[in-house]
Motif scaffolding. Structure first.
Motif, short mmCIF file in Angstrom:
data_model
loop_
_atom_site.label_atom_id
_atom_site.label_comp_id
_atom_site.label_asym_id
_atom_site.label_seq_id
_atom_site.Cartn_x
_atom_site.Cartn_y
_atom_site.Cartn_z
N CYS A 121 6.76 3.31 -4.59
CA CYS A 121 5.55 3.78 -5.26
C CYS A 121 6.10 5.39 -5.81
CB CYS A 121 4.50 3.68 -4.44
SG CYS A 121 4.39 4.49 -2.99
N GLU A 122 5.69 5.74 -6.60
CA GLU A 122 5.66 7.17 -7.31
C GLU A 122 4.38 7.69 -7.29
OE1 GLU A 122 8.77 8.31 -10.42
OE2 GLU A 122 6.72 8.47 -11.41
N VAL A 123 4.19 9.15 -6.61
CA VAL A 123 3.03 9.87 -6.72
C VAL A 123 3.37 10.99 -7.37
CG1 VAL A 123 1.99 8.92 -4.72
CG2 VAL A 123 3.52 10.81 -4.32
N SER A 124 2.38 11.63 -8.20
CA SER A 124 2.78 12.60 -9.04
C SER A 124 1.22 13.54 -9.03
CB SER A 124 3.19 12.36 -10.16
OG SER A 124 2.53 11.46 -11.25
N ASN A 125 1.55 14.76 -9.43
CA ASN A 125 0.52 15.70 -9.80
C ASN A 125 1.01 16.39 -10.93
OD1 ASN A 125 2.00 17.88 -8.57
ND2 ASN A 125 0.91 17.86 -6.85
N PRO A 126 0.22 17.28 -11.35
CA PRO A 126 0.91 18.39 -12.47
C PRO A 126 2.06 18.94 -12.23
CG PRO A 126 -1.53 18.44 -12.31
CD PRO A 126 -0.98 17.80 -11.13
N PHE A 152 -7.45 3.24 -7.83
CA PHE A 152 -6.56 4.45 -7.79
C PHE A 152 -5.26 4.13 -7.76
CE2 PHE A 152 -10.38 6.62 -6.27
CZ PHE A 152 -10.61 7.59 -7.50
N ASN A 153 -4.97 2.89 -7.89
CA ASN A 153 -3.37 2.16 -7.88
C ASN A 153 -2.51 2.25 -6.80
OD1 ASN A 153 -4.18 1.46 -10.73
ND2 ASN A 153 -2.58 3.24 -11.67
N THR A 170 0.94 -1.11 0.01
CA THR A 170 -0.20 -0.04 -0.13
C THR A 170 0.73 1.19 -0.06
OG1 THR A 170 -1.64 -1.06 1.19
CG2 THR A 170 -1.96 1.12 1.05
N CYS A 171 0.52 2.05 -0.99
CA CYS A 171 1.51 3.21 -1.20
C CYS A 171 0.56 4.47 -0.25
CB CYS A 171 1.22 3.70 -2.46
SG CYS A 171 2.41 5.32 -2.67
N HIS A 172 1.21 5.16 0.82
CA HIS A 172 0.58 6.12 1.54
C HIS A 172 1.00 7.45 1.14
CE1 HIS A 172 -1.33 3.34 4.23
NE2 HIS A 172 -0.35 2.65 4.08
N ASN A 216 -0.78 13.79 0.21
CA ASN A 216 -1.26 14.67 -0.66
C ASN A 216 -2.58 14.11 -1.29
OD1 ASN A 216 1.95 14.82 -1.12
ND2 ASN A 216 0.97 16.84 -1.29
N THR A 217 -3.44 14.99 -2.11
CA THR A 217 -4.61 14.66 -2.57
C THR A 217 -4.38 14.93 -4.21
OG1 THR A 217 -5.82 16.89 -2.32
CG2 THR A 217 -6.23 15.15 -0.79
N GLY A 218 -5.30 14.43 -4.96
CA GLY A 218 -5.20 14.77 -6.45
C GLY A 218 -3.87 14.19 -7.05
N THR A 219 -3.41 13.25 -6.69
CA THR A 219 -2.15 12.57 -6.94
C THR A 219 -2.53 11.45 -7.71
OG1 THR A 219 -1.80 11.62 -5.12
CG2 THR A 219 -0.60 13.36 -5.40
N SER A 220 -1.61 10.74 -8.74
CA SER A 220 -1.61 9.62 -9.34
C SER A 220 -0.57 8.69 -8.68
CB SER A 220 -1.43 9.76 -10.74
OG SER A 220 -0.35 10.23 -11.29
N PHE A 221 -0.67 7.43 -8.94
CA PHE A 221 0.15 6.27 -8.28
C PHE A 221 0.64 5.63 -9.39
CE2 PHE A 221 -2.85 7.57 -4.83
CZ PHE A 221 -2.16 7.44 -3.77
#
Length: 107
Positions: free
Chosen positions: A86-91, A67-68, A37-39, A42-47
């Protein structure tokens, strides 16, 4: 005239913090299962999942949550042993977790 519908999308403009990974177990017996599980705060992120420094190629034995953010491997095999991130990203930015080492023991 038909009613108009609008979709409101909120995009974050702040940099993402480093995520962390939690595993149901870091040592798994072959043919068992594991949930990663990736924690992130932040909100509005992709995994995205990383395996041994490369984007994870999802197989039939792997399932991703909606949501991956959760990765389930069942049954686990020797070739699944290694380092997961895990990698999280936003714009605006992206950030990777520290590696989590998964060990697979023979039956």
């Amino acid at each position: 005239m038909a009613p108009r519908h609008f979709l409101l999308v909120t995009l974050s403009t702040e940099s993402v913090a480093q995520p962390s990974i939690q595993a149901s177990s870091t040592t798994v017996t072959e043919k068992g299962s594991v949930v990663l599980t990736c924690h992130t705060n932040n909100t509005g992120t992709s995994f995205q999942w990383i395996f041994n420094n490369q984007r994870l190629q999802v197989t039939k034995r792997m399932k991703l949550s909606w949501f991956n953010h959760m990765l389930t491997i069942d049954p686990i095999r020797q070739e699944d042993a290694g380092e997961y991130q895990c990698e999280v990203s936003n714009p605006v930015s992206s950030n990777r977790s520290d590696p989590l080492k998964l060990t697979v023991k023979c039956e």
